[in-house]
Scaffold this motif. Structure first.
Motif, mmCIF file in Angstrom:
data_model
loop_
_atom_site.group_PDB
_atom_site.id
_atom_site.type_symbol
_atom_site.label_atom_id
_atom_site.label_comp_id
_atom_site.label_asym_id
_atom_site.label_seq_id
_atom_site.Cartn_x
_atom_site.Cartn_y
_atom_site.Cartn_z
ATOM 1 N N GLN A 281 0.804 -1.222 0.000
ATOM 2 C CA GLN A 281 0.000 0.000 0.000
ATOM 3 C C GLN A 281 0.839 1.275 0.000
ATOM 4 O OE1 GLN A 281 -2.905 -0.281 3.144
ATOM 5 N NE2 GLN A 281 -3.830 -2.056 2.240
ATOM 6 N N THR A 282 1.426 1.574 -1.128
ATOM 7 C CA THR A 282 2.278 2.752 -1.214
ATOM 8 C C THR A 282 1.959 3.554 -2.465
ATOM 9 O OG1 THR A 282 4.549 3.531 -1.123
ATOM 10 C CG2 THR A 282 4.144 1.576 -2.445
ATOM 11 N N ASP A 283 2.298 4.833 -2.427
ATOM 12 C CA ASP A 283 2.174 5.653 -3.632
ATOM 13 C C ASP A 283 3.554 5.974 -4.195
ATOM 14 O OD1 ASP A 283 2.991 7.353 -1.664
ATOM 15 O OD2 ASP A 283 1.469 8.868 -2.013
ATOM 16 N N VAL B 111 -0.868 -0.579 -4.101
ATOM 17 C CA VAL B 111 -0.876 0.866 -4.317
ATOM 18 C C VAL B 111 -1.859 1.529 -3.359
ATOM 19 C CG1 VAL B 111 -1.331 2.672 -6.012
ATOM 20 C CG2 VAL B 111 -0.309 0.522 -6.742
ATOM 21 N N GLN B 112 -1.428 2.649 -2.812
ATOM 22 C CA GLN B 112 -2.277 3.472 -1.952
ATOM 23 C C GLN B 112 -2.362 4.843 -2.603
ATOM 24 O OE1 GLN B 112 -3.705 2.443 1.019
ATOM 25 N NE2 GLN B 112 -4.803 4.346 1.034
ATOM 26 N N ILE B 113 -3.514 5.174 -3.155
ATOM 27 C CA ILE B 113 -3.650 6.474 -3.834
ATOM 28 C C ILE B 113 -4.537 7.385 -3.007
ATOM 29 C CG2 ILE B 113 -4.498 7.609 -5.912
ATOM 30 C CD1 ILE B 113 -3.798 5.050 -7.452
#
Length: 81
Positions: free
Chosen positions: A49-51, A79-81
């Motif tokens: 969970q990253t941008d 992905v963390q948006i």
């Protein structure tokens, strides 16, 4: 009743926004099967969970590769948006 609910919400929010985003967890499990002729080392990476790739993500991959896996499984939530 309201104070208890507020305290519980604060505890969950603190964990969700301050503790968990930086936490990396390593767990090891041994599964025995007569169908395997040798040990297989599997690494599962999940909930990254990253941008953007930063030190936390690099550390997660370093730890994974340090286990010298035969297989790497990417279990989702990248992905963390």
């Amino acid at each position: 009743k309201g104070r208890t609910a507020a305290a519980a919400l604060l505890a969950v929010a603190t964990d969700a926004f301050l503790v968990e985003p930086g936490a990396l967890e390593t767990a090891r499990f041994r599964v025995i099967s007569p169908k395997l002729h040798r040990a297989i080392r599997i690494v599962v990476l999940a909930d990254i969970q990253t941008d953007g790739v930063g030190e936390r993500e690099r550390e997660a991959f370093r730890r994974a590769m340090a286990e010298r896996p035969d297989i790497v499984l990417l279990a989702g939530d990248y992905v963390q948006i």
